[in-house]
Design an enzyme around this catalytic site. Structure first.
Site, PDB file in Angstrom:
ATOM      1  N   HIS A 138       0.861  -1.192   0.000  1.00 23.62           N
ATOM      2  CA  HIS A 138       0.000   0.000   0.000  1.00 23.62           C
ATOM      3  C   HIS A 138       0.894   1.239   0.000  1.00 23.62           C
ATOM      4  O   HIS A 138       1.719   1.424   0.896  1.00 23.62           O
ATOM      5  CB  HIS A 138      -0.930   0.005   1.210  1.00 23.62           C
ATOM      6  CG  HIS A 138      -2.017  -1.019   1.119  1.00 23.62           C
ATOM      7  ND1 HIS A 138      -2.509  -1.701   2.207  1.00 23.62           N
ATOM      8  CD2 HIS A 138      -2.711  -1.485   0.046  1.00 23.62           C
ATOM      9  CE1 HIS A 138      -3.455  -2.534   1.806  1.00 23.62           C
ATOM     10  NE2 HIS A 138      -3.595  -2.415   0.504  1.00 23.62           N
ATOM     11  N   GLU A 141       1.882   3.776   3.013  1.00 20.48           N
ATOM     12  CA  GLU A 141       2.399   3.217   4.263  1.00 20.48           C
ATOM     13  C   GLU A 141       3.925   3.258   4.253  1.00 20.48           C
ATOM     14  O   GLU A 141       4.602   2.234   4.181  1.00 20.48           O
ATOM     15  CB  GLU A 141       1.840   1.805   4.456  1.00 20.48           C
ATOM     16  CG  GLU A 141       0.318   1.807   4.551  1.00 20.48           C
ATOM     17  CD  GLU A 141      -0.316   0.416   4.491  1.00 20.48           C
ATOM     18  OE1 GLU A 141       0.435  -0.586   4.527  1.00 20.48           O
ATOM     19  OE2 GLU A 141      -1.556   0.332   4.412  1.00 20.48           O
ATOM     20  N   ARG A 196      -3.231   4.906  -2.070  1.00 20.00           N
ATOM     21  CA  ARG A 196      -3.150   3.551  -1.518  1.00 20.00           C
ATOM     22  C   ARG A 196      -2.843   2.492  -2.580  1.00 20.00           C
ATOM     23  O   ARG A 196      -1.995   1.619  -2.390  1.00 20.00           O
ATOM     24  CB  ARG A 196      -4.486   3.213  -0.836  1.00 20.00           C
ATOM     25  CG  ARG A 196      -4.654   1.755  -0.414  1.00 20.00           C
ATOM     26  CD  ARG A 196      -6.063   1.569   0.173  1.00 20.00           C
ATOM     27  NE  ARG A 196      -6.417   0.179   0.418  1.00 20.00           N
ATOM     28  CZ  ARG A 196      -6.243  -0.447   1.571  1.00 20.00           C
ATOM     29  NH1 ARG A 196      -5.677   0.175   2.579  1.00 20.00           N
ATOM     30  NH2 ARG A 196      -6.626  -1.703   1.720  1.00 20.00           N
ATOM     31  N   ASN A 213      -3.644  -5.639  -2.245  1.00 19.88           N
ATOM     32  CA  ASN A 213      -3.919  -6.573  -1.159  1.00 19.88           C
ATOM     33  C   ASN A 213      -5.371  -7.039  -1.132  1.00 19.88           C
ATOM     34  O   ASN A 213      -5.853  -7.557  -0.132  1.00 19.88           O
ATOM     35  CB  ASN A 213      -3.536  -5.979   0.198  1.00 19.88           C
ATOM     36  CG  ASN A 213      -3.157  -7.055   1.204  1.00 19.88           C
ATOM     37  OD1 ASN A 213      -2.492  -8.025   0.857  1.00 19.88           O
ATOM     38  ND2 ASN A 213      -3.588  -6.892   2.455  1.00 19.88           N
ATOM     39  N   HIS A 266       2.813  -3.762   6.901  1.00 19.04           N
ATOM     40  CA  HIS A 266       1.852  -2.684   6.633  1.00 19.04           C
ATOM     41  C   HIS A 266       1.907  -1.653   7.769  1.00 19.04           C
ATOM     42  O   HIS A 266       2.648  -1.795   8.729  1.00 19.04           O
ATOM     43  CB  HIS A 266       0.431  -3.250   6.579  1.00 19.04           C
ATOM     44  CG  HIS A 266       0.159  -4.146   5.415  1.00 19.04           C
ATOM     45  ND1 HIS A 266      -0.747  -3.836   4.437  1.00 19.04           N
ATOM     46  CD2 HIS A 266       0.659  -5.366   5.081  1.00 19.04           C
ATOM     47  CE1 HIS A 266      -0.800  -4.817   3.547  1.00 19.04           C
ATOM     48  NE2 HIS A 266       0.046  -5.765   3.920  1.00 19.04           N
ATOM     49  N   SER A 267       1.076  -0.633   7.639  1.00 17.66           N
ATOM     50  CA  SER A 267       0.758   0.268   8.746  1.00 17.66           C
ATOM     51  C   SER A 267      -0.647   0.811   8.469  1.00 17.66           C
ATOM     52  O   SER A 267      -1.115   0.757   7.319  1.00 17.66           O
ATOM     53  CB  SER A 267       1.773   1.417   8.827  1.00 17.66           C
ATOM     54  OG  SER A 267       1.587   2.369   7.807  1.00 17.66           O
ATOM     55  N   TYR A 318     -10.799  -6.760  10.453  1.00 13.95           N
ATOM     56  CA  TYR A 318     -11.986  -6.802   9.591  1.00 13.95           C
ATOM     57  C   TYR A 318     -11.759  -7.836   8.489  1.00 13.95           C
ATOM     58  O   TYR A 318     -10.646  -8.307   8.276  1.00 13.95           O
ATOM     59  CB  TYR A 318     -12.297  -5.439   8.974  1.00 13.95           C
ATOM     60  CG  TYR A 318     -11.120  -4.680   8.402  1.00 13.95           C
ATOM     61  CD1 TYR A 318     -10.331  -5.202   7.369  1.00 13.95           C
ATOM     62  CD2 TYR A 318     -10.784  -3.410   8.888  1.00 13.95           C
ATOM     63  CE1 TYR A 318      -9.252  -4.502   6.843  1.00 13.95           C
ATOM     64  CE2 TYR A 318      -9.697  -2.712   8.370  1.00 13.95           C
ATOM     65  CZ  TYR A 318      -8.949  -3.269   7.350  1.00 13.95           C
ATOM     66  OH  TYR A 318      -7.878  -2.570   6.833  1.00 13.95           O
ATOM     67  N   GLU A 340       0.993  -4.871  11.183  1.00 12.68           N
ATOM     68  CA  GLU A 340       0.603  -3.466  11.073  1.00 12.68           C
ATOM     69  C   GLU A 340       1.475  -2.699  12.067  1.00 12.68           C
ATOM     70  O   GLU A 340       1.342  -2.879  13.283  1.00 12.68           O
ATOM     71  CB  GLU A 340      -0.877  -3.268  11.397  1.00 12.68           C
ATOM     72  CG  GLU A 340      -1.847  -3.993  10.468  1.00 12.68           C
ATOM     73  CD  GLU A 340      -2.077  -3.247   9.166  1.00 12.68           C
ATOM     74  OE1 GLU A 340      -1.555  -2.125   9.031  1.00 12.68           O
ATOM     75  OE2 GLU A 340      -2.774  -3.786   8.296  1.00 12.68           O
TER      76      GLU A 340
END
Length: 385
Positions: A138, A141, A196, A213, A266-267, A318, A340
């Site tokens: 992404h 990030e 993103r 992703n 990720h973040s 999620y 993350e």
């Protein structure tokens, strides 16, 4: 650099059990605040002027930023990242293995930027297994590519002086993809810091980009993804429709017999996640994966006084179908994780450079913890003489 949608500021909306972060155009701020007030929703302005933070992140005060001693404590353009890993490829750790760092071209992006993987290999032991780490899927990030470079530099600097990284590198090769989404990452430096997706286009829409992703073949485009090209979580025309996704999938398919561990970095939100994210069902080795991320989170809290949530992706954060970690798990890489990194929302994707060191050290500790546990579990037992 032009920020998205003019001057913006993020809001955090507080509910009894959930926190939501919004990035709001400055000219809409009063309207949004009034709307929240009418519905009795508590909110807090976290960053009143993110443009200043963006400018600070992209500023390099060093006369030669590529060779500065603080290189790994700043964010870098795609060009500087590529330059650095070409330099790293010239380093060696072992006289008997001059190709300690090898650069492998695995494909190219939609805009024809090369996708380079760095292979760390300190010996030629037979039947060695491997670990994969990818960063920057992404675009916004930025702490993610920063970590991949941090990990390579740490490995080269502390091999044979830190027992954990020495053990890991002695027993497995490591493949690192520093920027999986080079087109999107470049775009965040030139045009829109909060972008993103990748930068692919098609004739049927004016909207650009696919969420890489959501583009892997793991319950592709079900709940948690979108088939609308303008969505931030657009899944693409079909699984592996994007050249970046296909390049990673092809490489891992061709190395599935040796890659034991998969990490995708990720973040933000400070979470250590494992499959599944594409379904609420539990993975076959759920308890084993949970044990690993729990120990990693406990070590981070003990060493760095920072709290990371942990668990399966769908139940912790999620539903997110089409993710790389779930796809890798279904391929047969049973130790598959998504991290993350910092923070939990104060700066979000705009994590200040001053926080890079701590964020990377936390992730490094988690990677080492899990890699050592996997190695211990999968070592072939020795036969007594």
């Amino acid at each position: 650099m032009r920020p998205p949608c003019g001057s913006l500021f993020p809001l955090i909306i507080l509910k009894k059990t959930r926190r939501f972060h919004l990035f709001v155009p400055a000219n809409s701020s009063e309207t949004v605040k009034d709307l929240l007030k009418r519905h009795a929703i508590t909110h807090e302005v976290l960053l009143a002027n993110p443009n200043e933070l963006i400018e600070m992140q992209t500023r390099n005060d060093s006369t030669d930023p590529r060779s500065s001693s603080t290189f790994y404590e700043r964010y870098h353009s795609l060009e500087d990242v590529c330059f650095k890993y070409q330099i790293l490829a010239t380093q060696r750790l072992n006289r008997d293995n001059p190709d300690t760092v090898k650069v492998i071209l695995i494909g190219s992006s939609f805009e024809k930027r090369p996708l380079y993987v760095l292979k760390l290999s300190v010996n030629n032991r037979p039947n060695k297994k491997a670990m994969w780490i990818d960063c920057g899927i992404h675009a916004r990030e930025w702490i993610s590519p920063a970590f991949c470079l941090w990990f390579v530099q740490y490995s080269l600097s502390f091999y044979q002086s830190n027992k954990d990284i020495t053990h890991i590198l002695d027993n497995m090769d490591v493949y690192i993809l520093p920027v999986l989404n080079p087109d999107g990452y470049h775009y965040t430096w030139t045009t829109n810091r909060m972008w993103r997706k990748n930068r692919s286009t098609n004739m049927s829409t004016k909207c650009v980009g696919v969420d890489l992703n959501r583009n892997f073949d793991a319950n592709w485009c079900t709940e948690g993804a979108s088939d609308h090209p303008c969505s931030e979580i657009y899944c693409g025309a079909f699984p592996e429709s994007e050249p970046e996704t296909q390049a990673v999938a092809d490489f891992l398919r061709s190395h599935k017999d040796i890659v034991q561990i998969y990490f995708s970095i990720h973040s933000y939100s400070q979470m250590l996640l494992f499959p599944y994210s594409c379904t609420l069902e539990e993975a076959e080795n759920h308890s084993e994966l949970l044990e690993m991320v729990k120990e990693a989170a406990q070590k981070i809290q003990r060493h760095y006084r920072n709290i990371y949530k942990y668990g399966s992706g769908a139940n912790t954060i999620y539903l997110a179908p089409g993710g790389s970690d779930d796809w890798a798990y279904k391929l047969g890489i049973k130790y598959s994780f998504t991290f993350e990194l910092q923070d939990r929302g104060r700066y979000g994707f705009l994590l200040p450079p001053s926080d890079i060191s701590k964020a990377c050290n936390e992730a490094l500790l988690a990677v080492k913890t899990i890699a050592l546990k996997v190695d211990a579990k999968t070592q072939a037992p020795t036969t007594p003489a």
